[in-house]
Design a protein around this motif. Sequence first.
Motif, short mmCIF file in Angstrom:
data_model
loop_
_atom_site.label_atom_id
_atom_site.label_comp_id
_atom_site.label_asym_id
_atom_site.label_seq_id
_atom_site.Cartn_x
_atom_site.Cartn_y
_atom_site.Cartn_z
N TRP A 143 15.34 46.98 -18.96
CA TRP A 143 14.99 45.60 -18.63
C TRP A 143 16.23 44.77 -18.32
O TRP A 143 16.19 43.89 -17.44
N GLY A 147 16.89 42.91 -14.74
CA GLY A 147 17.16 41.48 -14.63
C GLY A 147 18.41 41.19 -13.83
O GLY A 147 18.42 40.30 -12.95
N TYR A 148 19.49 41.94 -14.07
CA TYR A 148 20.72 41.70 -13.32
C TYR A 148 20.60 42.12 -11.87
O TYR A 148 21.23 41.52 -10.99
N LEU A 151 19.10 39.20 -10.35
CA LEU A 151 19.97 38.03 -10.44
C LEU A 151 21.14 38.09 -9.47
O LEU A 151 21.55 37.06 -8.91
N ALA A 173 13.74 37.50 -12.86
CA ALA A 173 14.90 37.92 -13.67
C ALA A 173 14.72 37.49 -15.12
O ALA A 173 15.02 38.25 -16.05
N GLY A 174 14.23 36.27 -15.32
CA GLY A 174 14.00 35.79 -16.69
C GLY A 174 12.94 36.60 -17.41
O GLY A 174 13.06 36.86 -18.62
N PHE A 176 12.30 39.80 -16.89
CA PHE A 176 12.94 41.06 -17.27
C PHE A 176 13.82 40.88 -18.50
O PHE A 176 13.80 41.69 -19.43
N PHE A 177 14.61 39.81 -18.51
CA PHE A 177 15.46 39.56 -19.67
C PHE A 177 14.62 39.29 -20.92
O PHE A 177 14.97 39.69 -22.03
N THR A 191 22.25 38.92 -22.35
CA THR A 191 21.39 38.30 -21.33
C THR A 191 21.52 36.78 -21.40
O THR A 191 22.09 36.16 -20.51
N THR A 213 16.19 30.94 -15.06
CA THR A 213 16.17 32.29 -15.63
C THR A 213 16.31 32.23 -17.15
O THR A 213 15.57 32.91 -17.88
N THR A 216 13.12 30.89 -18.78
CA THR A 216 12.04 31.87 -18.76
C THR A 216 12.25 32.94 -19.82
O THR A 216 11.31 33.37 -20.50
N THR A 217 13.51 33.37 -19.99
CA THR A 217 13.83 34.37 -21.01
C THR A 217 13.47 33.86 -22.40
O THR A 217 12.82 34.56 -23.19
#
Length: 524
Positions: A143, A147-148, A151, A173-174, A176-177, A191, A213, A216-217
């Motif tokens: 994950w 994310g990266y 990003l 991306a957020g 995934f993080f 992250t 991002t 969201t994370t």
Amino acid sequence: MPTFVYAAGAALLTVALRLFQSSRAGDLFIDEPIYRRLGDSAAAGGFPRTDEGLFFLHPPGYFYVEAGWTKVVGAHSDVIAGVYSSRVLNALLAGVTAALLVFLVARVRSRGAGAVAGLVFALDEYCIRQNNRVLLETGTMVWVLAGYLVLVGLTRPGPAGPRSRPRARALLAGMFFGLAILTKDHAFLITVLPLLAALLLGWGPPRRLVALTAATTLAAYCVYVALIALNGHFGAFWEAKTAGVRRLLGVVQETGFNSEGTPSLTGRLVAELPGYTSTYLLLALTPVALFLLLRRREPVYRLLALFQASAIVTLGYAVGLGTLEEQALYLLFVPNLVALAVTVPVPSRTRPVLRVLGCGLLVALLAAPAASYARDRATPDNGYERLRAYLLTHVPAGSGIVTVDGARARGGTDWVLRDTYRLGPWVTPEEQAANGARYLIVPWRVVEQGYGRSSLAEVRRLTDGLRPEFAFDGPMYGTLALYRLPSPLPGPNLTRLAVPDSAVTGPLLPAPGPPAAEVGDASR
């Protein structure tokens, strides 16, 4: 060739190397049966739990992935078979990691550099061992890299970057993080921490996208906590998390190299040097990779510099003060591999001598782990599988067995056998008689290295004069031995001691005949 061809090749090689002889190439690590049981619990619905109650020390992300895997391939009543099934899952996740490495490095630098990064990851012996265990770090890194990968595309506005929907990409991306943190809390440090630094320094994508991002994370984790609170479990969650934070900070040293009485990190590194020479060499280049990243002014390199720097700080603190376990190194090795792949200069075609030397260095770098891999796969190391098979054949279910591993909690022996036998740390004759304990299991290396509940002197006293009924010599646990305890001396009836029994859920077996006299070894 297109990038996806390199990615597919790296993924297939990674999976194949990890699946080959995976059930006999590494004995059960203590966390593996625990995480497998948590996956089975998640498959049954609700928050993951063990027979001791709800489990909140780690987030449930990986356990729900395990639950989905179980729905696909089927459940296993035997815990060891279940662990082996989850090892297949982790091998597939490692394949995804290799593919993501290729795509990430190719997007930042070139397809060739991505292919080399994927190849090094596939062959690295430390990564193979890490991915061959049912642990959280393999799934976490999938994950994180996803994310990266999203990003870094946001660091190049205009024709070189995403042509549309940058906010949707930042949200992705957020997400995934967020999944990374919901797999292992420590992922916050590689992250969210880099995202906060990017906001402060103005590095990487535009600040508004970085903020989206990061928000969201954090929102993903907040939803998890809210669900816990709505179900009335916040107290248990808070207790588990505060205990986990104390372990992370090193206030409580229950496990790891910084724990009192356990082997030193230096000694372990020296002992494993022959097999992990290339791993150590790559890690020794960590400062060089960070320096090269910081020299570049482009936003994408600055973003990756924050990624690697956060990983360095995280592991550095663990080495100095925190709880340091060997799997923590994985959360630095992969970011460092990315940093090296996108920065290390490649000899140009106009200087063929340097190009030949560079290729020779790469071959040497890959040859060492390949030789170590071949040696490890040729050496059987599945003692607990053999021990369980022996017990089910010769010892009735429900029998009392003394265990001596597990320094402050239940050890690996308990987690592997508690579904069929009664186990406990009954070291005195009175406890053994009161609990009907007739057998003793000793993973000798665990006791010798200070990870046992009982001291080495105490275990030697228990086994003095006893000949093992079963013994297996393996790389992980040394000699794993089963002893039959002497019958208690006649005397007045003893009152049963208040020692909690394990919950026995396996089928009762008929009483066996006389136990076999020979000692098992690696050839059995």
